[in-house]
Each structure stands twice: as C-alpha cells, then as structure tokens.
Design a protein around this motif. Structure first.
Motif, PDB file in Angstrom:
ATOM      1  N   ILE A  77       0.645  -1.240  -0.050  1.00  0.00           N
ATOM      2  CA  ILE A  77       0.021   0.006  -0.013  1.00  0.00           C
ATOM      3  C   ILE A  77       0.809   1.008   0.003  1.00  0.00           C
ATOM      4  CG2 ILE A  77      -1.592   1.371   1.503  1.00  0.00           C
ATOM      5  CD1 ILE A  77      -2.754  -1.412   2.167  1.00  0.00           C
ATOM      6  N   GLU A  78       1.914   1.405   1.111  1.00  0.00           N
ATOM      7  CA  GLU A  78       2.905   2.405   1.047  1.00  0.00           C
ATOM      8  C   GLU A  78       3.381   2.663  -0.389  1.00  0.00           C
ATOM      9  OE1 GLU A  78       5.155   1.782   4.460  1.00  0.00           O
ATOM     10  OE2 GLU A  78       3.569   1.932   5.795  1.00  0.00           O
ATOM     11  N   ALA A  79       4.049   1.515  -1.139  1.00  0.00           N
ATOM     12  CA  ALA A  79       4.526   1.771  -2.617  1.00  0.00           C
ATOM     13  C   ALA A  79       3.679   2.131  -3.512  1.00  0.00           C
ATOM     14  CB  ALA A  79       5.285   0.205  -2.667  1.00  0.00           C
ATOM     15  N   GLU A  80       2.398   1.671  -3.479  1.00  0.00           N
ATOM     16  CA  GLU A  80       1.596   2.161  -4.530  1.00  0.00           C
ATOM     17  C   GLU A  80       0.926   3.588  -4.093  1.00  0.00           C
ATOM     18  OE1 GLU A  80      -1.578  -0.187  -5.311  1.00  0.00           O
ATOM     19  OE2 GLU A  80      -0.216  -2.119  -5.412  1.00  0.00           O
ATOM     20  N   LEU A  81       1.078   4.142  -2.823  1.00  0.00           N
ATOM     21  CA  LEU A  81       0.552   5.494  -2.562  1.00  0.00           C
ATOM     22  C   LEU A  81       2.023   6.481  -2.895  1.00  0.00           C
ATOM     23  CD1 LEU A  81      -0.982   5.276   0.823  1.00  0.00           C
ATOM     24  CD2 LEU A  81      -2.012   5.693  -1.275  1.00  0.00           C
ATOM     25  N   ALA A  82       3.136   5.914  -2.735  1.00  0.00           N
ATOM     26  CA  ALA A  82       4.178   6.675  -3.061  1.00  0.00           C
ATOM     27  C   ALA A  82       4.394   6.859  -4.866  1.00  0.00           C
ATOM     28  CB  ALA A  82       5.449   6.066  -2.490  1.00  0.00           C
ATOM     29  N   ARG A  83       4.283   5.712  -5.442  1.00  0.00           N
ATOM     30  CA  ARG A  83       4.043   5.845  -6.860  1.00  0.00           C
ATOM     31  C   ARG A  83       3.160   6.808  -7.407  1.00  0.00           C
ATOM     32  NH1 ARG A  83       5.134   0.308  -6.768  1.00  0.00           N
ATOM     33  NH2 ARG A  83       2.997  -0.307  -6.664  1.00  0.00           N
ATOM     34  N   GLU A  84       1.997   6.965  -6.736  1.00  0.00           N
ATOM     35  CA  GLU A  84       0.747   7.829  -7.031  1.00  0.00           C
ATOM     36  C   GLU A  84       1.076   9.080  -6.763  1.00  0.00           C
ATOM     37  OE1 GLU A  84      -2.848   6.607  -5.044  1.00  0.00           O
ATOM     38  OE2 GLU A  84      -2.763   4.768  -6.030  1.00  0.00           O
ATOM     39  N   GLU A  85       1.733   9.488  -5.713  1.00  0.00           N
ATOM     40  CA  GLU A  85       2.360  10.705  -5.411  1.00  0.00           C
ATOM     41  C   GLU A  85       3.249  11.240  -6.170  1.00  0.00           C
ATOM     42  OE1 GLU A  85       2.815  14.285  -3.603  1.00  0.00           O
ATOM     43  OE2 GLU A  85       1.166  12.878  -3.187  1.00  0.00           O
ATOM     44  N   ALA A  86       4.543  10.209  -6.740  1.00  0.00           N
ATOM     45  CA  ALA A  86       5.222  10.670  -7.635  1.00  0.00           C
ATOM     46  C   ALA A  86       4.820  10.989  -9.018  1.00  0.00           C
ATOM     47  CB  ALA A  86       6.287   9.587  -7.881  1.00  0.00           C
ATOM     48  N   ALA A  87       3.633  10.277  -9.518  1.00  0.00           N
ATOM     49  CA  ALA A  87       3.114  10.550 -10.709  1.00  0.00           C
ATOM     50  C   ALA A  87       2.432  11.831 -10.673  1.00  0.00           C
ATOM     51  CB  ALA A  87       1.953   9.533 -11.020  1.00  0.00           C
ATOM     52  N   ARG A  88       1.510  12.311  -9.466  1.00  0.00           N
ATOM     53  CA  ARG A  88       1.131  13.636  -9.296  1.00  0.00           C
ATOM     54  C   ARG A  88       2.070  14.565  -9.391  1.00  0.00           C
ATOM     55  NH1 ARG A  88      -2.261  10.852  -5.790  1.00  0.00           N
ATOM     56  NH2 ARG A  88      -0.886  11.436  -3.946  1.00  0.00           N
ATOM     57  N   GLU A  89       3.470  14.446  -8.736  1.00  0.00           N
ATOM     58  CA  GLU A  89       4.184  15.358  -8.809  1.00  0.00           C
ATOM     59  C   GLU A  89       5.019  15.690 -10.094  1.00  0.00           C
ATOM     60  OE1 GLU A  89       7.089  14.132  -5.830  1.00  0.00           O
ATOM     61  OE2 GLU A  89       5.944  14.648  -3.993  1.00  0.00           O
ATOM     62  N   GLU A  90       5.056  14.746 -10.789  1.00  0.00           N
ATOM     63  CA  GLU A  90       5.560  14.737 -12.094  1.00  0.00           C
ATOM     64  C   GLU A  90       4.675  15.456 -13.263  1.00  0.00           C
ATOM     65  OE1 GLU A  90       7.911  14.423 -15.452  1.00  0.00           O
ATOM     66  OE2 GLU A  90       8.519  13.988 -13.538  1.00  0.00           O
ATOM     67  N   ALA A  91       3.312  15.086 -13.043  1.00  0.00           N
ATOM     68  CA  ALA A  91       2.350  15.942 -13.664  1.00  0.00           C
ATOM     69  C   ALA A  91       2.122  17.314 -13.230  1.00  0.00           C
ATOM     70  CB  ALA A  91       0.821  15.179 -13.457  1.00  0.00           C
ATOM     71  N   ALA A  92       2.494  17.742 -12.214  1.00  0.00           N
ATOM     72  CA  ALA A  92       2.568  19.167 -11.858  1.00  0.00           C
ATOM     73  C   ALA A  92       3.693  19.676 -12.486  1.00  0.00           C
ATOM     74  CB  ALA A  92       2.426  19.148 -10.444  1.00  0.00           C
ATOM     75  N   ARG A  93       4.900  19.079 -12.307  1.00  0.00           N
ATOM     76  CA  ARG A  93       6.033  19.703 -12.856  1.00  0.00           C
ATOM     77  C   ARG A  93       5.882  19.849 -14.451  1.00  0.00           C
ATOM     78  NH1 ARG A  93       8.820  16.317  -9.420  1.00  0.00           N
ATOM     79  NH2 ARG A  93       9.048  14.731 -10.576  1.00  0.00           N
TER      80      ARG A  93
END
Length: 100
Positions: A77-93
């Motif tokens: 769960i933690e790994a998947e949440l981290a991947r989702e957060e990284a994807a959101r950050e990448e999209a924001a950049r």
C-alpha cells in the motif's frame, strides 16, 4: 480456500487493485488465517483435547504468519501510494513547464 481471482471482502482498495501477486496472495492468506483463528475455540478446549503443546505452537505460528502477511500488505500500500504521489508531482512539473 478462497478464490485467488476475487479480492477478499474488506480489503483496502489499494491492495485489492494491486498488480503485485505477492500482495494479493498475502491478503488472501491473511484472510484465510483470520478465518481459521475465528473458528478456534477460545476456551482452549481444542488444545487440551488434542495434546495441547503442538496446537498452541501452531496458533502462535499462525499469528506470526498473519503479522508477516499484514506487513507485506502495508508495504505494498505504501509503495503504491508513493508511486501515485510521484506521478502527481511529475504531472505538476510538466504542467508548470508548459505554462512557462
């Protein structure tokens, strides 16, 4: 045994949708072990009538195995949440770069 293609009831949505076979298996195993624990007599009568020590050891090992299953689920769960957060950050950049 529970069907491995169907997520157990009450499974967190992130774990239920996990692509990790290990995480899904850990969820199913945890559910099966939880069901076995529920069916164990709470008064110790089963242990007393079946030789005691080995059954108590089995119960302890089931509890330990459930703990490991739950750790695997939490890590997934933690790994998947981290991947989702990284994807959101990448999209924001990417959005910020397009706006410049």
């Amino acid at each position: 045994p529970p069907p491995l293609a169907v997520p157990p009831a009450g499974l967190p949505a992130v774990a239920a949708n996990s692509e990790s076979e290990l995480a899904r298996f850990a969820c199913f195993l945890d559910e099966a072990l939880a069901n076995a624990e529920v069916k164990k007599p709470a008064d110790g009568s089963c242990a007393a009538s079946h030789g005691g020590a080995w059954l108590e050891e089995l119960v302890a090992q089931v509890a330990a195995l459930r703990g490991k299953c739950q750790q695997i689920q939490q890590l997934q769960i933690e790994a998947e949440l981290a991947r989702e957060e990284a994807a959101r950050e990448e999209a924001a950049r990417e959005e910020a770069a397009r706006e410049e």
